[in-house]
Scaffold this motif. Structure first.
Motif, PDB file in Angstrom:
ATOM      1  N   ARG A  12      39.766  25.341  34.436  1.00  0.00           N
ATOM      2  CA  ARG A  12      40.477  26.340  35.245  1.00  0.00           C
ATOM      3  C   ARG A  12      40.688  27.632  34.478  1.00  0.00           C
ATOM      4  O   ARG A  12      40.641  28.725  35.058  1.00  0.00           O
ATOM      5  CB  ARG A  12      41.812  25.762  35.714  1.00  0.00           C
ATOM      6  CG  ARG A  12      41.658  24.687  36.777  1.00  0.00           C
ATOM      7  CD  ARG A  12      42.952  23.919  36.972  1.00  0.00           C
ATOM      8  NE  ARG A  12      42.786  22.825  37.931  1.00  0.00           N
ATOM      9  CZ  ARG A  12      43.617  21.805  38.043  1.00  0.00           C
ATOM     10  NH1 ARG A  12      44.661  21.718  37.221  1.00  0.00           N
ATOM     11  NH2 ARG A  12      43.409  20.851  38.934  1.00  0.00           N
ATOM     12  N   VAL A  13      40.941  27.542  33.191  1.00  0.00           N
ATOM     13  CA  VAL A  13      41.057  28.751  32.379  1.00  0.00           C
ATOM     14  C   VAL A  13      39.727  29.504  32.361  1.00  0.00           C
ATOM     15  O   VAL A  13      39.688  30.741  32.475  1.00  0.00           O
ATOM     16  CB  VAL A  13      41.510  28.405  30.947  1.00  0.00           C
ATOM     17  CG1 VAL A  13      41.393  29.626  30.032  1.00  0.00           C
ATOM     18  CG2 VAL A  13      42.953  27.896  30.949  1.00  0.00           C
ATOM     19  N   ILE A  14      38.635  28.771  32.239  1.00  0.00           N
ATOM     20  CA  ILE A  14      37.320  29.406  32.236  1.00  0.00           C
ATOM     21  C   ILE A  14      37.032  30.061  33.581  1.00  0.00           C
ATOM     22  O   ILE A  14      36.501  31.183  33.646  1.00  0.00           O
ATOM     23  CB  ILE A  14      36.231  28.370  31.881  1.00  0.00           C
ATOM     24  CG1 ILE A  14      36.423  27.873  30.441  1.00  0.00           C
ATOM     25  CG2 ILE A  14      34.838  28.968  32.052  1.00  0.00           C
ATOM     26  CD1 ILE A  14      35.580  26.665  30.095  1.00  0.00           C
ATOM     27  N   GLN A  15      37.396  29.405  34.667  1.00  0.00           N
ATOM     28  CA  GLN A  15      37.200  29.999  35.998  1.00  0.00           C
ATOM     29  C   GLN A  15      38.023  31.272  36.152  1.00  0.00           C
ATOM     30  O   GLN A  15      37.552  32.259  36.749  1.00  0.00           O
ATOM     31  CB  GLN A  15      37.571  28.993  37.095  1.00  0.00           C
ATOM     32  CG  GLN A  15      36.702  27.750  37.134  1.00  0.00           C
ATOM     33  CD  GLN A  15      35.218  28.083  37.215  1.00  0.00           C
ATOM     34  OE1 GLN A  15      34.465  27.881  36.250  1.00  0.00           O
ATOM     35  NE2 GLN A  15      34.802  28.617  38.349  1.00  0.00           N
ATOM     36  N   PHE A  16      39.233  31.264  35.639  1.00  0.00           N
ATOM     37  CA  PHE A  16      40.060  32.472  35.679  1.00  0.00           C
ATOM     38  C   PHE A  16      39.398  33.590  34.880  1.00  0.00           C
ATOM     39  O   PHE A  16      39.363  34.758  35.316  1.00  0.00           O
ATOM     40  CB  PHE A  16      41.445  32.170  35.114  1.00  0.00           C
ATOM     41  CG  PHE A  16      42.248  33.390  34.773  1.00  0.00           C
ATOM     42  CD1 PHE A  16      42.770  34.205  35.776  1.00  0.00           C
ATOM     43  CD2 PHE A  16      42.469  33.742  33.446  1.00  0.00           C
ATOM     44  CE1 PHE A  16      43.507  35.337  35.462  1.00  0.00           C
ATOM     45  CE2 PHE A  16      43.210  34.871  33.124  1.00  0.00           C
ATOM     46  CZ  PHE A  16      43.724  35.666  34.133  1.00  0.00           C
ATOM     47  N   ALA A  17      38.871  33.261  33.720  1.00  0.00           N
ATOM     48  CA  ALA A  17      38.210  34.273  32.897  1.00  0.00           C
ATOM     49  C   ALA A  17      36.980  34.840  33.612  1.00  0.00           C
ATOM     50  O   ALA A  17      36.713  36.048  33.538  1.00  0.00           O
ATOM     51  CB  ALA A  17      37.816  33.667  31.549  1.00  0.00           C
ATOM     52  N   LYS A  18      36.247  33.991  34.307  1.00  0.00           N
ATOM     53  CA  LYS A  18      35.084  34.481  35.064  1.00  0.00           C
ATOM     54  C   LYS A  18      35.531  35.481  36.125  1.00  0.00           C
ATOM     55  O   LYS A  18      34.820  36.469  36.391  1.00  0.00           O
ATOM     56  CB  LYS A  18      34.353  33.301  35.713  1.00  0.00           C
ATOM     57  CG  LYS A  18      33.576  32.427  34.744  1.00  0.00           C
ATOM     58  CD  LYS A  18      32.882  31.291  35.476  1.00  0.00           C
ATOM     59  CE  LYS A  18      32.070  30.434  34.526  1.00  0.00           C
ATOM     60  NZ  LYS A  18      31.409  29.286  35.219  1.00  0.00           N
ATOM     61  N   LEU A  19      36.675  35.236  36.704  1.00  0.00           N
ATOM     62  CA  LEU A  19      37.208  36.175  37.685  1.00  0.00           C
ATOM     63  C   LEU A  19      37.489  37.531  37.037  1.00  0.00           C
ATOM     64  O   LEU A  19      37.213  38.587  37.615  1.00  0.00           O
ATOM     65  CB  LEU A  19      38.491  35.591  38.287  1.00  0.00           C
ATOM     66  CG  LEU A  19      39.001  36.205  39.590  1.00  0.00           C
ATOM     67  CD1 LEU A  19      38.082  35.822  40.752  1.00  0.00           C
ATOM     68  CD2 LEU A  19      40.421  35.716  39.869  1.00  0.00           C
ATOM     69  N   MET A  20      38.025  37.480  35.835  1.00  0.00           N
ATOM     70  CA  MET A  20      38.326  38.725  35.115  1.00  0.00           C
ATOM     71  C   MET A  20      37.056  39.481  34.732  1.00  0.00           C
ATOM     72  O   MET A  20      37.087  40.693  34.495  1.00  0.00           O
ATOM     73  CB  MET A  20      39.138  38.412  33.856  1.00  0.00           C
ATOM     74  CG  MET A  20      40.494  37.808  34.133  1.00  0.00           C
ATOM     75  SD  MET A  20      41.671  39.012  34.789  1.00  0.00           S
ATOM     76  CE  MET A  20      42.094  39.889  33.299  1.00  0.00           C
ATOM     77  N   ALA A  21      35.943  38.776  34.670  1.00  0.00           N
ATOM     78  CA  ALA A  21      34.666  39.426  34.345  1.00  0.00           C
ATOM     79  C   ALA A  21      34.021  40.053  35.562  1.00  0.00           C
ATOM     80  O   ALA A  21      33.012  40.760  35.430  1.00  0.00           O
ATOM     81  CB  ALA A  21      33.718  38.408  33.711  1.00  0.00           C
ATOM     82  N   THR A  22      34.568  39.804  36.730  1.00  0.00           N
ATOM     83  CA  THR A  22      34.034  40.358  37.979  1.00  0.00           C
ATOM     84  C   THR A  22      34.795  41.629  38.323  1.00  0.00           C
ATOM     85  O   THR A  22      36.013  41.601  38.518  1.00  0.00           O
ATOM     86  CB  THR A  22      34.180  39.332  39.116  1.00  0.00           C
ATOM     87  OG1 THR A  22      33.559  38.100  38.720  1.00  0.00           O
ATOM     88  CG2 THR A  22      33.528  39.840  40.385  1.00  0.00           C
ATOM     89  N   ASP A  23      34.092  42.742  38.410  1.00  0.00           N
ATOM     90  CA  ASP A  23      34.734  44.042  38.575  1.00  0.00           C
ATOM     91  C   ASP A  23      35.592  44.105  39.836  1.00  0.00           C
ATOM     92  O   ASP A  23      36.723  44.594  39.804  1.00  0.00           O
ATOM     93  CB  ASP A  23      33.674  45.143  38.598  1.00  0.00           C
ATOM     94  CG  ASP A  23      34.298  46.529  38.611  1.00  0.00           C
ATOM     95  OD1 ASP A  23      34.893  46.921  37.604  1.00  0.00           O
ATOM     96  OD2 ASP A  23      34.183  47.208  39.663  1.00  0.00           O
ATOM     97  N   GLU A  24      35.084  43.587  40.936  1.00  0.00           N
ATOM     98  CA  GLU A  24      35.808  43.669  42.203  1.00  0.00           C
ATOM     99  C   GLU A  24      37.110  42.881  42.148  1.00  0.00           C
ATOM    100  O   GLU A  24      38.179  43.374  42.554  1.00  0.00           O
ATOM    101  CB  GLU A  24      34.929  43.156  43.338  1.00  0.00           C
ATOM    102  CG  GLU A  24      35.579  43.239  44.712  1.00  0.00           C
ATOM    103  CD  GLU A  24      34.657  42.750  45.824  1.00  0.00           C
ATOM    104  OE1 GLU A  24      35.109  42.725  46.989  1.00  0.00           O
ATOM    105  OE2 GLU A  24      33.503  42.383  45.528  1.00  0.00           O
ATOM    106  N   ALA A  25      37.060  41.644  41.643  1.00  0.00           N
ATOM    107  CA  ALA A  25      38.259  40.805  41.577  1.00  0.00           C
ATOM    108  C   ALA A  25      39.276  41.367  40.595  1.00  0.00           C
ATOM    109  O   ALA A  25      40.484  41.393  40.867  1.00  0.00           O
ATOM    110  CB  ALA A  25      37.871  39.381  41.185  1.00  0.00           C
ATOM    111  N   ARG A  26      38.797  41.829  39.456  1.00  0.00           N
ATOM    112  CA  ARG A  26      39.714  42.384  38.447  1.00  0.00           C
ATOM    113  C   ARG A  26      40.395  43.656  38.973  1.00  0.00           C
ATOM    114  O   ARG A  26      41.594  43.875  38.768  1.00  0.00           O
ATOM    115  CB  ARG A  26      38.965  42.680  37.153  1.00  0.00           C
ATOM    116  CG  ARG A  26      39.854  43.131  36.016  1.00  0.00           C
ATOM    117  CD  ARG A  26      39.056  43.489  34.763  1.00  0.00           C
ATOM    118  NE  ARG A  26      38.171  44.619  34.983  1.00  0.00           N
ATOM    119  CZ  ARG A  26      36.864  44.537  35.159  1.00  0.00           C
ATOM    120  NH1 ARG A  26      36.271  43.354  35.123  1.00  0.00           N
ATOM    121  NH2 ARG A  26      36.131  45.614  35.354  1.00  0.00           N
TER     122      ARG A  26
END
Length: 580
Positions: A550-564
């Motif tokens: 889940r931490v890794i999935q959250f980090a992937k979200l932070m790597a996505t410009d739109e979501a961040r």
């Protein structure tokens, strides 16, 4: 007068009389810790536990025991699947399979998966991902039930008396002391002083150590503020304070530490007493310092103090192998409950050398008032326990140590595998717009590959990192914490009360040395042009693959410009964000 036990006074009564220590009162042990908890207790711990005697309850004991066992026992081990309930979308099951191929030894820790189901089901029910074990471990639910059951059946009183209620409290306190000594394999000559936490234990040593002109206080730069704080007592008495610098990834270099210890060791017959404080494990850099430095410092004439608050929850410590003079611990960091209780595990010979700057209820036998005469109590540990000890919670210490002893051998192998996977996965993440790295790992990664249960890791299970914008600039930690909270992830940001370790990881040692005497954090951050501190993810007793995934999935979200960007707008809209 002092530690006044409630007994009737009579003309001519010897004022030095003390009530005898209760010997025959014990407490009835719950059967709640069954197969899961006690079946894997390491050899050498359980036999050294104190014996327990039945407390005379008024209820029908046979009926009570049956009801308690039905209510509290977890399912038998063979009935529990060891595969996490990976019901999330996004390929969690596939990721878990790949993880096991890389770390097949992780499956040897299956009993902790069973524990996760039996004692930490609230994590799944709440949907929270808890990765702040360095801040505090999560308590097992069975420990709370056992302790609550004992309290509801028992009558406990202030230990400074001789009533039945007080005798039971004193017996429980004695059990807890013996359990602590057994857990840390303390040889004869050690005792336990109960404190509010590890910080209070460290302060107790600092305020009472006989510093003087010519003394030295040697400590690691990568240490908790509670260790740094002892320097105030040292300098107030004219002692010198000397630091062992930290390399870029924190901790100490053994050769440099030895050089500093040699340089400032006590020399000559009139040399003052010198103290060496070693941080067993850094709470920010994840570095484990070599405990052999304890023996080396002792050979150079130092008294030795070990801050084991971060080390004890997941590492085996043997005071027989590492006979440190004093060691500070906090129990809530080890097994989550109770808070408000720590301990100084200490040699009686060292305790006898300490000079307390005051006295209080519980520490004395006779006090002349008005006057100046004070006679300290005969029990060494009682001289350092100010006022009434936390007698309602001490029974949980015995149960908590018994609980942790069953799982501690499995934790280094389990957590080392999870930590390695987390570091590798986060390091591979790239921004979707620029392909630049998302994170910068700052803490020390584990290098030793563990293969079997019982091995000890060369680092802790802490990952300190920075999140980066596509440009390579640091994303504010306060925004990362806000975004994590929005996704039900409990982590921590900041300097973790460890300024030396944070300065080493962030490359701020020079800037730290140039701070003005009236420095504030806000002014320091303005000078540096960014928030200071790190994002800390720390694993512990109940951690499993789901948490890391889940931490890794959250980090992937932070790597996505739109979501961040959407989270950033929310952050600013809540008046939480501060643009730097």
């Amino acid at each position: 007068m002092g530690n006044s036990h409630s007994h009737a006074s009579a003309p001519g009564l010897d004022i030095h009389h003390r009530a005898p220590r209760p010997l025959a009162v014990g407490r009835k042990r719950s059967q709640a810790f069954s197969t899961l908890t006690l079946g894997c207790a390491p050899t050498g711990y359980a036999p050294s536990l104190p014996s327990y005697r039945d407390y005379p309850f008024q209820e029908d004991a046979s009926v009570s025991d049956r009801e308690e066992k039905r209510s509290f026992d977890p399912p038998p081990v063979y009935a529990l699947s060891t595969t996490p309930d990976l019901v999330e979308d996004g390929g969690a099951s596939v990721a878990y399979g790949a993880f096991l191929k890389q770390y097949p030894q992780y499956q040897l820790t299956w009993i902790v998966d069973a524990l996760r189901r039996s004692d930490f089901g609230r994590l799944e029910r709440s949907g929270e991902t808890y990765v702040d074990y360095m801040g505090g471990s999560l308590y097992p639910e069975s420990l709370i039930r056992v302790h609550a059951g004992f309290l509801t059946r028992s009558i406990l009183g202030n230990t400074h008396s001789v009533s039945n209620a007080s005798r039971l409290s004193a017996a429980c306190a004695s059990e807890a002391r013996q359990a602590v000594l057994a857990f840390f394999r303390a040889p004869p000559g050690y005792t336990v002083v109960f404190t509010a936490n590890a910080t209070a234990a460290l302060k107790l040593v600092g305020e009472a150590f006989p510093f003087s002109e010519g003394s030295s206080y040697v400590l690691c730069a990568d240490a908790h503020n509670s260790v740094h704080g002892i320097r105030k007592f040292a300098t107030a008495r004219g002692a010198g304070v000397h630091y062992i610098d930290s390399p870029a990834q924190g901790g100490v270099e053994e050769s440099e530490a030895q050089a500093v210890l040699r340089q400032h060791r006590p020399c000559g017959a009139g040399a003052g007493a010198c103290l060496f404080a070693l941080t067993g494990q850094s709470n920010i850099s994840s570095s484990k310092n070599p405990l052999s430095l304890i023996q080396f410092a002792a050979s150079q004439g130092y008294s030795t103090l070990l801050d084991a608050a971060a080390l004890a929850p997941t590492s085996t410590i043997s005071l027989a192998e590492t006979p440190v003079d004093a060691m500070a611990i906090s129990f809530y960091k080890m097994f989550g409950f109770p808070t408000g209780v720590g301990a100084l595990v200490v040699k009686e010979s060292f305790l006898a050398r300490l000079e307390r700057p005051w006295f209080a209820g519980g520490t004395v036998d006779v006090v002349q008032a008005p006057g100046t005469i004070v006679t300290m109590t005969g029990e060494l540990h009682e001289r350092f326990e100010d006022g009434t000890i936390n007698y309602l919670n001490l029974p949980a210490i015995t149960d908590g140590l018994r609980f942790l002893s069953a799982y501690l051998p499995f934790l280094p192998l389990r957590l080392s595998s999870l930590t390695r996977h987390l570091i590798t996965s986060l390091s591979d993440l790239r921004h979707d717009t620029t392909g630049t790295p998302l994170v910068q790992i700052l803490s020390r990664p584990p290098r030793k590959v563990l293969r079997s249960v019982g091995e000890q890791s060369d680092t802790g299970s802490v990952v300190a990192l920075l999140f980066l914008f596509p440009s390579g600039q640091m994303i504010p930690n306060s925004f990362v914490e806000y975004a994590a909270q929005r996704h039900n992830i409990s982590l921590r940001t900041g300097c973790m009360c460890n300024p030396g370790g944070a300065a080493a990881l962030l490359g701020l040692r020079q800037a730290m040395s140039e701070l003005p005497c009236d420095a504030t954090l806000r002014a320091f951050e303005q000078r540096m042009g960014r928030e200071l501190g790190v994002v800390r993810i720390s694993l512990g007793l109940a951690s499993d693959f789901r948490d890391v995934w889940r931490v890794i999935q959250f980090a992937k979200l932070m790597a996505t410009d739109e979501a961040r960007s959407a989270l950033w707008d929310e952050w600013l809209g809540d008046n939480t964000g501060v643009a730097l």
